[in-house]
Structures are given as C-alpha cells and as structure tokens.
Design an enzyme around this catalytic site. Structure first.
Site, PDB file in Angstrom:
ATOM      1  N   GLY B 152     -64.048  -9.189  50.489  1.00 46.28           N
ATOM      2  CA  GLY B 152     -65.324  -8.596  50.093  1.00 46.28           C
ATOM      3  C   GLY B 152     -66.288  -9.643  49.569  1.00 46.28           C
ATOM      4  N   CYS B 153     -67.553  -9.277  49.538  1.00 49.37           N
ATOM      5  CA  CYS B 153     -68.584 -10.230  49.142  1.00 49.37           C
ATOM      6  C   CYS B 153     -68.470 -10.624  47.668  1.00 49.37           C
ATOM      7  CB  CYS B 153     -69.970  -9.671  49.445  1.00 49.37           C
ATOM      8  SG  CYS B 153     -70.261  -8.000  48.838  1.00 49.37           S
ATOM      9  N   TYR B 154     -68.345  -9.647  46.779  1.00 51.78           N
ATOM     10  CA  TYR B 154     -68.174  -9.969  45.357  1.00 51.78           C
ATOM     11  C   TYR B 154     -66.894 -10.781  45.149  1.00 51.78           C
ATOM     12  CZ  TYR B 154     -71.819  -6.752  43.611  1.00 51.78           C
ATOM     13  OH  TYR B 154     -72.999  -6.130  43.312  1.00 51.78           O
ATOM     14  N   VAL B 155     -65.885 -10.432  45.935  1.00 50.48           N
ATOM     15  CA  VAL B 155     -64.580 -11.086  45.801  1.00 50.48           C
ATOM     16  C   VAL B 155     -64.688 -12.566  46.118  1.00 50.48           C
ATOM     17  CG1 VAL B 155     -62.207 -11.059  46.620  1.00 50.48           C
ATOM     18  CG2 VAL B 155     -63.520  -8.914  46.503  1.00 50.48           C
ATOM     19  N   THR B 156     -65.397 -12.870  47.190  1.00 49.01           N
ATOM     20  CA  THR B 156     -65.521 -14.268  47.603  1.00 49.01           C
ATOM     21  C   THR B 156     -66.217 -15.097  46.538  1.00 49.01           C
ATOM     22  OG1 THR B 156     -65.540 -13.619  49.928  1.00 49.01           O
ATOM     23  CG2 THR B 156     -66.490 -15.768  49.388  1.00 49.01           C
TER      24      THR B 156
END
Lengths: 349, 349, 349, 349
Positions: B152-156
């Site tokens: 996910g974007c936040y995860v990255t």
C-alpha cells in the site's frame, strides 16, 4: 453603549493587519480611525489591497505615537518581530491601550526571546506588564488589562488542545508530540521562493522541525497548566492552502480514560466559551469547518492498542490565530461579551 | 533483449490502472497488449480518460483469464479490494505471472484481513505464495517470484522510513507514532462528497485515526524488521493536492545517535537502491520533490531536548506507492535492473 | 545511431531550464554534458532544485562560449529576455547549434522587438538567420537549420489553433479574439507578489490586456498564414494552477462551415504530426489532458446563432510551450523523428 | 425597527442554501426561523455541514407550505431546477413573500424555459408576477414586490458588465462575446466526476459552449437594455478554485470612446449603488478581490488597434451571484437600505 471606541491598526501591509481591518469593520462598538503604514504613509490602503476599494478611503497614517494618541483609544500592532519591542512602550506611555500581535512580548524571559528570535528582547518591565491573551485560558487576566500580547497561531491551536488535559493530569507531559500543519498565509505577505505559488501548489513541506519560535511559547503555557516544566516535540508543515492550522497532538493517557471522558472534560473546561467547539465522539474537525471564523474546534481519538490519545485542534490562523483573538481580547479588556463582532458563521465552502 | 514481454492491465477505470498504463508505455522491455474493463469492455480507454486520445487505440478487453493468457505474460491487477481474491488464483492457474496492487494478498493472516477489510479473505495457499513486494526490503524474494502482492501507499512511505532503524535497534518500537498525510488521488476515482473539489480545496482533514486498513500491513513489516511485535499509532490526513504522501514519523532513540548517524545508517542500508534518496543533514524532502517519480526521499531531524528522532519520508502515492513499485517488482521478477522504465526525473514544478 | 549528441543548457535557474533537463534526461540520442549558471557556477543543480538530488551530480558550469563549445554540440538558451541577444551570436560563431527559448529572436523586426520588449534588439543578420520553430507550421525550415528561435507559450497554443483556418480562408481575420488563460509557472521562478501563493490561490486575474509581448509574435504567424496583415484582440488571465495554457479563440466563419468541417480541415492539416490531436465533434480538451506532455489538443464548437466558431487549444506551457517544442525542434534539425524522447503519456491525474 | 422579520430557507443541502444561512445569520433585521430539508427533516443542519456545529441547533423542518406560513414571513428557495415551479405558487398562495434562487421563474417565456432547461415550465401567471431581481438594474421593480426571481450567477456578472454600455448605445450588440470562468462551487454540492478534486485540481476546462442555460436569461436582460434583440456568443470554463466568476466581455465600440469614457459612464449608471465598484483606468479586478462579499467589480481595457473594449466583471458566485443578491432583493422589497447585512469586507487573502 453610547459611543464607539476608536481603534488604530499599525502594520497595514501584512495579512494580520488587513484581517484586523476586515473584522473590525463590522464590530458594533469599534470604529477604525487610523490605519498606518511605515513604508508609504499618505497612500491609500486599497493600492496594496484592491479588495478595499471604496471601503477604506482615508490615506494611511504614519507610525507616530502622538498622532495615534490623538486619533485612537486602542492600538493593534500587526508588525514584524522586533518592531513592537520599542513601539509598544511608547504607545503605552501615552496612555493608549495596546494589543500586540507579534511575538515580542509573549515570552516572559528576555533570554528565551533572544535565543529563539535572534533579536534584542523588550524591556523586562513591559514584558511583565503584558498579559498573554490566550483568551479561553487567561481571560480573567485580560479583563481590565491595558496591554495584551496576543498568542501565536500555532500556539493557540496547540495549547487550547492540551491545557484541559494537562491541568487535569490526564496525559503524561513527557510524551507529548505535536504534528502541526499550516496554510501559507501564516508566513505573511513578504515574497520568497518558499511561498511562490508554483513551489507550494501540489506540495507538502516539513520545516523548522523542533526549531519553530513558537515552541517556547507553547511550553510556557503547557508548563503553567501542568504545574511542572513541559518539553514537547513540535513539527510544522506547510500545506497547499491559504488559511487554516491543524495541530494533531499525541500523548500517552495517564490512567484509564476514553475519548468520551476527554470530550466531557473539555466541554466542562470550555463551558460558556463559545469559540471552542468540542466535537462529539468519533467526529474530527477539519480546517475548513472554522475557515474565516474565530472558532477553535477540537476532536479526539483514543487508541486502545497503544494507550495514546490523539487530539485534533483546528483554527483559522488569521482569525483565532491572530486578528480574531486580538479582537476577542479587546472585548474582554473592555468588559464586553467576548464574541462581539465575531459572531459570524464560518465561510463554507 | 530480443523480445518484449507482454503485459495486461486489469482495472482500467481507476487511477492505479491508468498510471500503470502511463509508466508501462515507456518501458523498454514491456508491451501493453491488453487493458481490460469489467464495466465497459469494447469501449475505448480514451472515453473515460481523454488524455489517452490517439495513444491507446484498441478497445478495452473483458476480464477473462483465458483471454488474458492468450494475450499476456504478466497481469497487473489494479482492482478494488475483494476482486483479486478470486481472480489472482485463476490467472496464476493459467501460468500467468501476477502483480496485485490491491490489499487482498498483503496480510498473511486471513483473520487479520477479515478484521480490517471486512471482506472474505483469499485462499491461504495463495496468501502464502504471494511475495510482499516492498522492493527495497524484500527484493531478494521478489526475484524469480511469479506472484507479487504490491504494498500500500502509506505502507511504502512508512516502512521505508522505519525499517533500517528498527533492524539496527536504534529506536524504541513502542514509541513509534506515524502522522501521515496524503493527496486526494489516494482515495481513487470513485466519486463521493469526501473528494468533491469544493469540500477538499482549502481544507485539511484527519480521518480513520488508528483505523486505517494499512495499519496491520505496516506492523507486519515493522515487526519483521524489529524481530518482535510492533504496535504503532498511525494517523492519516487528507491534504488539498492530487498526488503525494508524507509520513512524519516520531520515535525515541535508543542510545546516543545523531541525525548524521541515522543518515549514515540509512545510506548504508539502501546502498545500490537508486529509488531511495537519503537527504543530507538539515534537509527535509517535500512531496513535490518526488512528484511523478518512483523515488522515496527520506530526511531526519533529531531533537536533543526530547531524545526523539523525526523521520520524514515522502513518495508519489501513485508511482512508488502503487504503479511504479509494481513495475519495479516486475523488473526484479524478470531479473532486470530494477529501475528499467522508471529512470525519469520528478516533474517540477 | 552510433553516438549521442551532446547538449548544454544555459539558464538552469528558471523553470524552462529545469524542464529541458527533465525531458533531455530521457532522450535516447542526447546526453546533457553541461548545465550552466551565471549566478552560482560551481554549485550543484540540486541545491536550487532538490528534486534533482542524486540525478545531476556535476557542478554547474559558468556561461562561457569556449567552455560550451568544448563540451557540447548544441546549446539550449533558457535565459531571460535580453540575454540571448548577445550570447546566441557568440555561440553560433563557435559553430555550436543554438536553440533559443527566449523572445530575443522571434520577431524579425528590431523595431517591433524594441516596442514590445523595451530592450535593445539583436543584430539583424542573426534575426534573419533564426528559424521560428513553430514545429507543426515551419517544420520544413527547421530541418537542417542551426539556429532556432523557439516560440512563446501563448503563441504556440494560439497559432496552432488558428493557422489551418486562416490558411484555408475559413474565418474572417479581423474578427479574431483570443481569450487566453495560463498557469502560474508561465511567469517563471522569480518571486513577486503576483505569484505569492496566498495571492494566486483561489483567484483568477486578467492581466496585460492587449499589451502582452507575445501579441506581435502571434500576429506575425497569423499574417503569414492569412497572406495579409492580421490584427487580433488578445487577453491573458492568470489561473490558480501551476501548468497549462488554454486559448479560447473566437472568429466569424466565412461561408457555411460546421464544426465537423473544421475538424476535417485541421486533421488534414496536421496529418502525420503526432503532437497535435484534433478532438472529435462535441469534445473540448482540458489543460490537464496534455499535462506534462508535448501535445497540443484542439476542439471546436460552432454557434449557429452567431456564425462564430470557438476554437479551444490547450498545451502544457513548459513542454509544448517551451522545453518540449525545443526538443522537437532539435529532433527536426537533426533529421530525427520529431517525437524522439517526447513519446510519453500525459500525467493524469 | 422594532421587530425582525422571520425567514425560512428551503433547500439546506446545497451551497446556495447554506450560504443564505451564513449571510442571514448576521442580518440585523432578519431571523432565520426555519431551515428545511426534503431528504432528511428532523436531522440537524450540522450533520451535513459540521461547520454549523453549535450554531444552528433546531432540527430541519420538512418542506410544507402550511408549516412555513406558520413560521416565516419570507421564504428563500434554494432548490434544484424544477422544484420552485410548483412550490413557489403554493407559498405565494399562503401570503408568504418568496425569493426564488433557481432558474424556474427567470425566463418570461415558457417555451424558452422548456427549450433550455428541458423541464416543464411554471404557470404563466406566476412567470409574469415574478420580478427579475437584478438589483442594480431592476431595483425599482423589486421594491414592494412579493415574488422575486433571483438572477443566475453568470447572468449577474455578465449583465452588470454590459447594461450601461448597451443602454447608452456605445457598443455594437452583434459583436458581443462573453468568455466566462467559474469556480467549482457554481456546480453545486452534488457529486460527479466533473467535480472530483483530482479531476479539477490543476485543470482548466471549457464546457457547454453556446449551450449554457443562462444564455437566454442574459440575452433577455441585454435585449431589454439595448431596445432590440441581442444574441451573444457565450462560453463557460471551469476553473480550479471554489468561489468566483469572471466574465471577460468583448465588443466593438460604436463611435470614439476611451476606457476613461466607459469608466465615467458606468460610475454614473451605478451611482449610489455600493455593490458595484467601477475600477479606475488601467486597473482590472480579480475574483479574489470580491471573495465572500456582495460586490461586483468592473474594469475596462480599450484596444485602439481593433476598436474593441474588453470589460472584466467579477463576483463571488455564491454571494452576489446567489445568496447575497437574494438578501439585497429582500432589503429592497422591505424598503430597507439594500446593503443591510451585506456591508462586510471581502475576505482576503
């Protein structure tokens, strides 16, 4: 009320001054009798601010204590750091009431001022005299005072979000982290690459981490509320919008408290103060919901997994964070209802 | 390289799919041979996305595993949560390589998926098979794999900012707070009041505090790096801009480390990985500095007064946070240089 | 193609220069061997433009014709008005090819230049030598030339929208009105109150009505197409966005022509030129549909009630309006496919 | 003034209704006694509009003529096209005053309404009764009227910019071209891809060229001023901002007139009407200069080379273009100063 009081605005170039003008123009008990300019006295306000065409028609006055004394009862100083240091005492000497929107009289310690502002501090006697105008916290001291130091924008959002919890001892002071975000108008009207549209638009920027000059002012208020020295981590971010500040505040909760408990605590603390709106459970305020108004809206989220409370506090940086709170302080000084001239609805959308 | 591989994109309606198309169109070793639409197969891509006029001229295909097998070597799934759950196994059965950009195969635990996504989890055998494509951390496992679950974007943004420090044991895991901010495109192209221009413009909004479905995914990676379970406080904010994520990360430092130490540590950890740029001392990245590119830029500020490190990590949510990293994973799967087709300069201004 | 040609960029401070760098960095046949700075040679490009961190690593060169000759085959001049006047001839003397992005060599008449630019015009011999690089109109003259004057941004959008109709005699030249709108980056990176974020955001501003220095350049091209002197009404508006120009063009139609007729005419005129996309009936392009790309998209609406055609022409001012068209001209000069290094998809959203 | 009049707002979901509420809340002679909702009567206004938290506390009323009659003296209708057609007559029958902000009663011709709105027109008797509330033009007719049809936003900006010149015969009616630009709030609060933030941000879009439903309304007013049928070319553009309309108007001047002549003419025409501000020579208004206020600002540029005058007219679409002018009309109906409750300063920045 038989007669209006007369107000002067010093510092008509910046956004703080022009916002003071906008708000005072609809205050029922105040008449703006002088707007000054150090750079171009004699010119029209509307030359620099064409939205004032046909509204303010008198030429700008020079910054002159005697002149101000002859025209006004109270002077608002919306000047860059370092100007009020000298000017406020001169105005007070003439018997004028003074509300200073700059940072020059906020810190009681001259050393602290010098450290964070890199400027010559004000005379200690005047530092002592200045009442810190965080209206919902120090309102009682504001009443009847004649010299007010108006709080910074980040300071207002942050401390209104923290004081009740700290006073109650519900959060651990050494765990406080404040992640603050501001619109661009907070940096003023002076031009720089940092506020060039093409650089700011579609951009989010962290700046002055742990170094913002509002930190000692925040810690001064928080320490006062906690009854012990409080040191915080404080970050600021530039957000692609003109107005608005959000402080997202994190702290470990001391004891077992729910978001609902916090809501009750804050509603009780701010009872009777119409400009702080404590939101209901599960509801978080956004900056646009206070846009153009004097409200500070506060919401809560409690994380059971970590025992941390997240407090979201939003204001319009130019109203509650500057000109609006200054007028609120004037109202308190004069013994009026604190909401006089400020009872308008946020502009939405 | 004598021949290009053939790629299909499933999910052409959303921003992830159209960004995959943009990036793949200039990949030297890839040819996009099929773009599908479940809602309107047979229509043109440019009907929904007029910027593709004269660029993609073939009609959209239907979503059909046999058809995809006949036209492609690898399939990118840019579908809403719950679609890949069934579709990915069908495609893998036909022998296709699959890169899934949704959240369906990221969490190894079906129970955790069900809890956070409120949907039926995927078959455990496939959950096991899926390699979590956080390229700079799990790149070795991606090489040679045929089924990738793209982060996910936040995860990255968050995990690239934390993994080196956690692996090194330099920060205390139970003090981690992540204050994340995202542009609006992260919420996709589906219309809602929450992404109406007049509601989002000139607004900053906190949402899903402690409840975002990316939390378990972040904690999975962080726990793996720390070698112990990590639980974090995680906040998300909607920012008035189209692209960009910033994660402002706070943690107590374990031992005596300066910002310079962190910079060295991170540069060493990411050595040879061109898409992570660790900024020099006193320099913090802004989201626009990675706009339109596959970079993740990281900067540090250490607060001596509180012993906390602040880590600022930024990405373009649609590139490094979705389509770009997916292509980086394809490159790794194929044994190519990970930067193939992604070596472009961020768009500025 | 055995070897790349070497290119230098003069003027790395502004948006034109940095956009040239971005685009040239992915050109298959060009290597950027020198980037210069008149203000701070020796410093790094990434100091002023942090998005270039780790991308351009050599120090900036000084602006020195001999040095440029030793390092480059072609020089792009992205300098403020008045600089190329002297510099371009010096570079040409050394045998370098020159593509000038400024207005210094666009007008063939020195008197006209002086009138509109209020600056000393260039030497007439060089004015004569300079080929006006409106690629889709004067492409044949560009081929093999060694000195190109690249058109202005407003000029490109406006003239590509008008030339086919004027050449065909389908509109009445003396009825042409152009209402143009531009994003803020068109005004460059220099700071001023006019591009301060808080002044531009949520604002739309008309400026330089009938006075923009691009007017004589536009009329030069239009007169050439019409075969008679053309005088237009031309308005410019500053729009709250970073990139993009839209020219909304109005003219009386001569004879009986439908929007479909215009579409056919323009498609025929621009046949084989991939960067002009003529939209179908009833479809109008928006600026975002060409964002970050070298396209000029054109759409039509015919008003039967008034007999007027409205032509909507959009470009990205920094690409087709500056750096992209400059590279397109380089391609033509070198005898390459005009789209080399420019075949990317617009960035959306 | 011993007593306030009581006002009801029908249509609280849309931006027009909520803006009426904001403005009426600070009107000295009006009390809002009912806000209705057809979709969710009984709920709170602040559920859909959290910025009204603690401000409007009564539940929303249902849309019921009897109920409205019992609670109010005047009803503002801020409803979608087609609703007032039936509702306004019902309210008028009860003896209520009605100010309709929709397009249902603006066109005197039922056939024209049907043609442009594709809806059933209102009863002709009521069409006849409705006074077209373009306050600075038809103010005399508004005085004492009980049923007002409030003009459209584009209509207000355009006609205030044209009426004086047409009445004076200074411009040629068949040469009028209006290039209008609007912020996104003009399209209302209903969600659609066309107002999705990621689609609108950093985008400029032409739409409904020659087809906007405000065209016949504009031509009705212009024909009335010219004393002959006027047909115009009218274009609309969606601009990436929330509020604001600019009409850039082009026309051939009849006879020899300078910009200064036009300024004199307009100042004379609008003498005594504080909400129209005619700017001085060489000064053009921008939309932000009227933001949040009831002003219509007008500026001129004359092009000697073409004999055309360009007139720039700006308003806030939700204030002078809707709610503000509606209140101005109420003031006129009641025989009050037209600026009551509207004498505030534009919000800047």
């Amino acid at each position: 009320m038989s007669e209006k009081i007369k107000a002067a605005i010093v510092g008509s170039t910046g956004y703080g001054g022009v916002e003071l003008y906008r708000l005072l123009a609809s205050h029922p008990y105040v008449e703006v009798t002088s707007v000054t300019s150090s750079s171009s006295p004699g010119s029209l306000f509307s030359e620099g601010y064409p939205h004032l065409t046909d509204i303010h028609q008198e030429p700008l006055d020079e910054v002159n204590p005697e002149l101000l004394k002859s025209k006004a009862d109270v002077v608002f100083l919306a000047t860059p750091a370092g100007v009020a240091t000298k000017l406020a005492p001169q105005l007070l000497e003439t018997g004028l009431k003074v509300i200073d929107l700059s940072g020059d009289f906020r810190l009681k310690s001259p050393a602290l001022y010098e450290q964070w502002y890199k400027k010559q501090p004000a005379d200690e006697a005047y530092l002592e005299q200045a009442v810190f105008g965080l209206a919902e916290v120090y309102g009682e001291q504001v009443k009847g005072a004649s010299f007010i130091s108006n709080p910074g924008c980040y300071v207002t959002a942050t401390t209104l979000g923290l004081v009740p919890a700290l006073e109650a001892g519900w959060i651990k002071p050494d765990t406080i982290i404040v992640d603050a975000k501001s619109g661009v108008s907070g940096a003023g009207r002076g031009v720089s690459l940092g506020n060039h549209y093409s650089e700011v638009n579609e951009n989010l920027k962290a700046y002055k981490l742990n170094k913002h000059q509002h930190i000692p002012e925040i810690e001064m208020v928080l320490s006062d509320a906690a009854g012990e020295p409080v040191v915080i981590t404080f970050s600021t971010h530039l957000t692609p919008m003109t107005r608005g500040i959000m402080a997202t505040i994190y702290a470990k909760v001391d004891g077992s408290r729910s978001a609902a408990d916090f809501i009750d605590l804050y509603r009780s603390y701010y009872e009777g103060r119409r400009f702080v709106r404590v939101r209901g459970e599960g509801i978080l305020p956004s900056t646009k919901e206070v846009w153009g108004s004097n409200y500070c809206d506060i919401g809560f989220a409690f994380d059971e997994r970590t025992g941390r409370i997240t407090i979201v506090s939003v204001i319009d940086n130019l109203v509650k964070g500057a000109a609006g709170q200054a007028i609120q302080n004037l109202n308190l000084m004069m013994g009026w209802d604190e909401s006089l001239g400020l009872q308008f609805v946020p502009v939405y959308p």
